[in-house]
Design a protein around this motif. Structure first.
Motif, PDB file in Angstrom:
ATOM      1  N   ASP A 108      45.876  28.122  27.044  1.00  0.00           N
ATOM      2  CA  ASP A 108      45.890  27.646  28.456  1.00  0.00           C
ATOM      3  C   ASP A 108      46.491  28.588  29.229  1.00  0.00           C
ATOM      4  OD1 ASP A 108      45.626  25.953  30.808  1.00  0.00           O
ATOM      5  OD2 ASP A 108      47.164  24.636  29.992  1.00  0.00           O
ATOM      6  N   GLU A 109      46.413  29.829  29.007  1.00  0.00           N
ATOM      7  CA  GLU A 109      46.899  31.047  29.479  1.00  0.00           C
ATOM      8  C   GLU A 109      46.082  31.985  30.372  1.00  0.00           C
ATOM      9  OE1 GLU A 109      49.822  32.888  27.086  1.00  0.00           O
ATOM     10  OE2 GLU A 109      51.016  31.026  26.966  1.00  0.00           O
ATOM     11  N   PHE A 110      46.554  32.704  31.216  1.00  0.00           N
ATOM     12  CA  PHE A 110      45.549  33.403  32.054  1.00  0.00           C
ATOM     13  C   PHE A 110      45.907  35.170  31.498  1.00  0.00           C
ATOM     14  CE2 PHE A 110      43.990  36.322  35.526  1.00  0.00           C
ATOM     15  CZ  PHE A 110      42.597  35.978  35.718  1.00  0.00           C
ATOM     16  N   PRO A 111      45.033  35.949  31.480  1.00  0.00           N
ATOM     17  CA  PRO A 111      45.137  37.382  30.846  1.00  0.00           C
ATOM     18  C   PRO A 111      45.410  38.123  32.036  1.00  0.00           C
ATOM     19  CG  PRO A 111      42.847  36.768  30.691  1.00  0.00           C
ATOM     20  CD  PRO A 111      43.549  35.577  31.260  1.00  0.00           C
ATOM     21  N   PHE A 112      46.571  38.267  32.748  1.00  0.00           N
ATOM     22  CA  PHE A 112      46.751  38.913  34.038  1.00  0.00           C
ATOM     23  C   PHE A 112      46.529  40.356  33.935  1.00  0.00           C
ATOM     24  CE2 PHE A 112      49.282  35.095  34.875  1.00  0.00           C
ATOM     25  CZ  PHE A 112      48.739  34.708  36.206  1.00  0.00           C
ATOM     26  N   GLU A 113      46.737  41.009  32.310  1.00  0.00           N
ATOM     27  CA  GLU A 113      46.343  42.350  32.418  1.00  0.00           C
ATOM     28  C   GLU A 113      44.895  42.753  32.687  1.00  0.00           C
ATOM     29  OE1 GLU A 113      46.013  40.406  28.263  1.00  0.00           O
ATOM     30  OE2 GLU A 113      47.102  40.168  30.154  1.00  0.00           O
ATOM     31  N   LEU A 114      44.223  41.851  32.619  1.00  0.00           N
ATOM     32  CA  LEU A 114      42.639  42.136  32.794  1.00  0.00           C
ATOM     33  C   LEU A 114      42.207  42.198  34.331  1.00  0.00           C
ATOM     34  CD1 LEU A 114      40.740  39.873  30.632  1.00  0.00           C
ATOM     35  CD2 LEU A 114      41.062  42.224  30.108  1.00  0.00           C
ATOM     36  N   SER A 153      33.158  31.666  30.279  1.00  0.00           N
ATOM     37  CA  SER A 153      32.804  30.979  31.492  1.00  0.00           C
ATOM     38  C   SER A 153      33.978  31.085  32.331  1.00  0.00           C
ATOM     39  CB  SER A 153      32.360  29.665  31.096  1.00  0.00           C
ATOM     40  OG  SER A 153      31.235  29.533  30.369  1.00  0.00           O
ATOM     41  N   SER A 154      35.232  30.861  31.671  1.00  0.00           N
ATOM     42  CA  SER A 154      36.580  30.952  32.464  1.00  0.00           C
ATOM     43  C   SER A 154      36.835  32.250  33.280  1.00  0.00           C
ATOM     44  CB  SER A 154      37.800  30.951  31.447  1.00  0.00           C
ATOM     45  OG  SER A 154      37.916  29.752  30.972  1.00  0.00           O
ATOM     46  N   MET A 155      36.454  33.272  32.689  1.00  0.00           N
ATOM     47  CA  MET A 155      36.622  34.691  33.651  1.00  0.00           C
ATOM     48  C   MET A 155      35.680  34.682  34.615  1.00  0.00           C
ATOM     49  SD  MET A 155      39.369  35.800  32.513  1.00  0.00           S
ATOM     50  CE  MET A 155      39.462  37.058  33.603  1.00  0.00           C
ATOM     51  N   ALA A 156      34.575  34.298  34.425  1.00  0.00           N
ATOM     52  CA  ALA A 156      33.254  33.960  35.414  1.00  0.00           C
ATOM     53  C   ALA A 156      33.765  33.153  36.618  1.00  0.00           C
ATOM     54  CB  ALA A 156      31.930  33.649  34.786  1.00  0.00           C
ATOM     55  N   THR A 157      34.454  32.132  36.080  1.00  0.00           N
ATOM     56  CA  THR A 157      34.933  31.159  37.292  1.00  0.00           C
ATOM     57  C   THR A 157      35.809  31.833  38.219  1.00  0.00           C
ATOM     58  OG1 THR A 157      34.336  29.269  35.843  1.00  0.00           O
ATOM     59  CG2 THR A 157      35.964  28.932  37.484  1.00  0.00           C
ATOM     60  N   PHE A 158      36.950  32.752  37.548  1.00  0.00           N
ATOM     61  CA  PHE A 158      37.891  33.193  38.088  1.00  0.00           C
ATOM     62  C   PHE A 158      37.268  34.405  39.122  1.00  0.00           C
ATOM     63  CE2 PHE A 158      40.056  37.728  38.066  1.00  0.00           C
ATOM     64  CZ  PHE A 158      41.156  37.438  38.989  1.00  0.00           C
ATOM     65  N   PHE A 159      36.492  34.912  38.588  1.00  0.00           N
ATOM     66  CA  PHE A 159      35.712  35.933  39.544  1.00  0.00           C
ATOM     67  C   PHE A 159      34.918  35.204  40.468  1.00  0.00           C
ATOM     68  CE2 PHE A 159      32.353  39.146  40.500  1.00  0.00           C
ATOM     69  CZ  PHE A 159      33.295  40.495  40.423  1.00  0.00           C
ATOM     70  N   GLY A 160      34.252  34.064  40.330  1.00  0.00           N
ATOM     71  CA  GLY A 160      33.291  33.545  41.216  1.00  0.00           C
ATOM     72  C   GLY A 160      34.456  33.105  42.413  1.00  0.00           C
ATOM     73  N   ILE A 276      41.300  29.025  30.556  1.00  0.00           N
ATOM     74  CA  ILE A 276      41.933  29.986  31.089  1.00  0.00           C
ATOM     75  C   ILE A 276      41.967  30.041  32.552  1.00  0.00           C
ATOM     76  CG2 ILE A 276      41.497  32.545  31.614  1.00  0.00           C
ATOM     77  CD1 ILE A 276      40.183  32.797  28.636  1.00  0.00           C
ATOM     78  N   VAL A 277      41.004  29.273  33.284  1.00  0.00           N
ATOM     79  CA  VAL A 277      41.291  29.100  34.579  1.00  0.00           C
ATOM     80  C   VAL A 277      42.594  28.392  34.981  1.00  0.00           C
ATOM     81  CG1 VAL A 277      40.165  28.113  36.712  1.00  0.00           C
ATOM     82  CG2 VAL A 277      38.599  29.077  34.976  1.00  0.00           C
TER      83      VAL A 277
END
Length: 453
Positions: A108-114, A153-160, A276-277
């Motif tokens: 349940d964490e976000f990869p800020f390095e990305l 899908s989480s990274m797609a949501t972040f990007f969206g 991840i979101v």
């Protein structure tokens, strides 16, 4: 007589395959007399099958078809430049995101390095013109969303949220000064944005039921209320807050900066999907926002709806990506997993499931491709985007379910990726308008009657 000669010839061919140097060791493990007696009872078809099996064993490994969820080759309709962008995003997601996504999803964490690596793609705000944005087509925006969601899908949501909802609100409703201040930095992910519309007690009914209020004063605008499920909110530099003006009753938009007094964000925990979101519960108590941070061209919910219409097509593409990722992982698994002496992909029931998945996926891809073409032609209507959201999110549910099914018990393990898609599909099914609400939008368009309360 002919059958006897056929058996003799088959037996001779069989004997030629035997390594007699190893026969002595084999006789210690196998009763060769019983084996030969068994051979003598085989009919011609059985002997041919045995010969085929022996000839294939130890030979050249069978070449399997490429795993490709784009069965109708829709990518051939892209220009060479756009196809190169698609493959660049795919390579980035497989190289940078795939190896770490399950680790962060589970925690349940976000990869800020990305974040800086996403900036290097230079694709944020893909459809906007100026402010450092690429100025590409809505079709390209959809394909990018699909490629990101195909891995996660989480990274797609972040990007969206960043590229669509947050930047889109400023691009469509902001003043020139607001665009100049925020869009170039957000395009490079130097500033992160969030979009605050949904409330704890108001989801589908936001058009007429927003409880967050805005009151004009000598110091600017005073905001009070709560927002829930706000993606990126716990770490966003700016959040677009939609609130109802107490004086005229209209919905207005505001740029609320990080650390503004009276603006508090609590991370929502315990999610089973899109883990991840980072979603936030926002509480505003006498939060003062200057007039310069009110979105100049956001003066009614119709302006909010324009932003939502623009991004809803992207959510349909995201559903396609989620489904495609599940299907391709499931197909790969069934070709490697062996039961009863052969890959389970060789069994009829498994192939039936795979074909049903591919059929739905291909229909979804064809629909969103045409949807983005309509958007690029300026012909997109609310009901077009809503129909795609309904169909794609519904079919995605079916595809991820069958993907898990063909993997058996292993389907619930994160190691095989499909379990994550199964969970995330549930969130995609509900956000940016539930299936029911979007169905009513389409129903109103085709019948002429509104079924909304």
């Amino acid at each position: 007589m002919a059958g006897t000669f056929s058996k003799i010839k088959s037996a001779i061919r069989l004997l030629r395959t035997i390594d007699f140097d190893k026969l002595g060791k084999l006789s210690e493990k196998v009763d060769l007399q019983k084996v030969m007696e068994g051979f003598s009872r085989l009919d011609d078809n059985q002997l041919k099958g045995l010969m085929k099996m022996l000839n294939s064993s130890g030979g050249k490994k069978k070449e399997l078809p490429e795993i490709n969820g784009d069965f109708y080759e829709l990518h051939l309709r892209l220009s060479d430049e756009d196809r190169a962008i698609q493959l660049k995003v795919r390579e980035f997601m497989e190289r940078e995101v795939q190896p770490i996504v399950n680790y962060y999803w589970l925690r349940d964490e976000f990869p800020f390095e990305l974040v800086p690596k996403f900036a290097e793609l230079n694709l944020c705000g893909v459809t906007y013109k100026g402010y450092g944005c690429p100025g590409k087509s809505f079709l390209m925006e959809g394909i990018i969303a699909m490629e990101i969601a195909r891995v996660d899908s989480s990274m797609a949501t972040f990007f969206g949220v960043q590229s669509g909802l947050a930047m889109g609100s400023i691009y469509m409703c902001g003043s020139e000064a607001q665009k100049q201040e925020w869009l170039p930095q957000m395009q490079q992910f130097q500033k992160i944005g969030a979009f605050g519309l949904t409330e704890p007690e108001v989801g589908s009914g936001v058009a007429g039921g927003l409880t967050t209020t805005a009151k004009r004063t000598a110091d600017g605008w005073v905001l009070n209320g709560q927002k829930k499920w706000i993606g990126n909110a716990p770490f966003a530099d700016v959040t677009i807050i939609w609130a109802r003006d107490l004086d005229d009753g209209e919905v207005k938009g505001f740029l609320v900066r990080k650390d503004t007094p009276g603006f508090d964000v609590e991370k929502i925990k315990g999610k089973m999907a899109l883990r991840i979101v980072q979603n936030g519960l926002i509480t505003m108590k006498d939060c003062v926002v200057p007039e310069s941070d009110r979105l100049e061209h956001a003066n009614s919910f119709k302006d909010t709806a324009r932003v939502l219409q623009m991004t809803r097509a992207g959510v349909a593409w995201m559903a396609v990506g989620c489904a495609r990722g599940a299907y391709e992982n499931a197909l790969d698994y069934t070709r490697k997993r062996k039961q009863f002496g052969k890959p389970i992909a060789a069994f009829q029931l498994i192939q039936n499931h795979l074909v049903e998945m591919l059929s739905n996926l291909t229909a979804m891809q064809s629909m969103v491709f045409r949807l983005s073409e309509l958007q690029d032609q300026g012909l997109l209507k609310d009901e077009h985007a809503s129909l795609a959201k309904v169909f794609c999110s519904l079919r995605t549910r079916d595809i991820v379910s069958k993907s898990r099914e063909v993997m058996g018990g292993n389907g619930i393990l994160l190691d095989h990726n499909v379990a994550r898609f199964v969970a995330d599909a549930e969130a995609i099914y509900s956000y940016e308008g539930t299936k029911e609400i979007n169905s009513l939008i389409v129903g109103r368009a085709i019948t002429g009657f509104s079924a909304f309360v």
